[in-house]
Design a protein around this motif. Structure first.
Motif, mmCIF file in Angstrom:
data_model
loop_
_atom_site.group_PDB
_atom_site.id
_atom_site.type_symbol
_atom_site.label_atom_id
_atom_site.label_comp_id
_atom_site.label_asym_id
_atom_site.label_seq_id
_atom_site.Cartn_x
_atom_site.Cartn_y
_atom_site.Cartn_z
ATOM 1 N N ASN A 25 0.841 -1.199 0.000
ATOM 2 C CA ASN A 25 0.000 0.000 0.000
ATOM 3 C C ASN A 25 0.871 1.243 0.000
ATOM 4 O O ASN A 25 1.854 1.328 0.730
ATOM 5 C CB ASN A 25 -0.896 0.044 1.243
ATOM 6 N N ILE A 27 0.258 5.247 0.723
ATOM 7 C CA ILE A 27 -0.760 6.131 1.310
ATOM 8 C C ILE A 27 -0.203 7.545 1.395
ATOM 9 O O ILE A 27 0.966 7.746 1.708
ATOM 10 C CB ILE A 27 -1.174 5.624 2.707
ATOM 11 N N CYS A 36 -4.970 6.085 -1.288
ATOM 12 C CA CYS A 36 -4.224 4.834 -1.206
ATOM 13 C C CYS A 36 -4.155 4.186 -2.585
ATOM 14 O O CYS A 36 -5.157 4.143 -3.306
ATOM 15 C CB CYS A 36 -4.902 3.876 -0.225
ATOM 16 N N ASN A 38 -3.101 0.471 -3.851
ATOM 17 C CA ASN A 38 -2.835 -0.875 -3.359
ATOM 18 C C ASN A 38 -2.445 -1.760 -4.525
ATOM 19 O O ASN A 38 -3.166 -1.825 -5.525
ATOM 20 C CB ASN A 38 -4.087 -1.427 -2.665
#
Length: 186
Positions: A25, A27, A36, A38
């Motif tokens: 991830n 962020i 975010c 992912n």
């Protein structure tokens, strides 16, 4: 290609954009939002990316309104990179160009998408303002809170009015809690 090469490719484009990596991830906190990216890896399908965002002010109202122990909702909006590219689900599998293609797609589609969500008006549209095709509790709650923040009180309350009885009890509880928090009458 290994996930490490994808990790490196995404890291090289996301760090300069203000993202910090934890596992798969990336962020960032910017402009009152938590964004975010992912990296999703599947042994069968390959590799793709999920793009998520939440407005922290909307999130605070939601968390204040719902009863403790209600099912959690971490990001208000989540889309796969393919949806932003051409509305299909893209997975890169055994593609030597995959890391470069995915990182370029993040630059071209994901980062502008995240920036486009900053205004309350765009958030309301993303939550389905003017969409009368159905009742998605998660979207309706997000829409109602966003409209409330836009000082559109009547429309905010209307967004939560008459939820279908077939909704899970946990969603009905959250809808009622948000209605109370927004000051919606019966």
């Amino acid at each position: 290609m290994s996930s490490k090469s994808y990790l490196g490719a995404l890291d090289s484009v996301l760090r300069p954009a203000g993202f910090a990596r934890t596992g798969r991830n990336w962020i960032r906190f910017r402009d009152g939002f938590e964004d975010c990216v992912n990296l999703q890896v599947s042994s069968r399908a390959g590799t793709t990316a999920n793009i998520s965002s939440k407005d922290l002010a909307t999130d605070a109202i939601w968390k204040e309104a719902v009863p403790p122990g209600s099912p959690g909702l971490y990001y208000h909006t989540t889309v796969r990179i393919g949806q932003l590219m051409d509305r299909t689900d893209h997975w890169w599998r055994r593609d030597p160009n995959g890391p470069e293609e995915l990182s370029q797609a993040i630059l071209t589609y994901a980062l502008p998408y995240l920036d486009s969500r900053r205004s309350l008006e765009n958030q309301a549209l993303g939550f389905g303002r003017y969409d009368t095709s159905g009742f998605n509790a998660r979207l309706r709650i997000g829409l109602a809170i966003t409209l409330h923040r836009m000082d559109e009180h009547d429309e905010a309350c209307a967004a939560l009015a008459n939820p279908p009885k077939r909704l899970l009890p946990s969603w009905l509880t959250q809808i009622e809690a948000v209605r109370r928090r927004l000051g919606c009458g019966d």
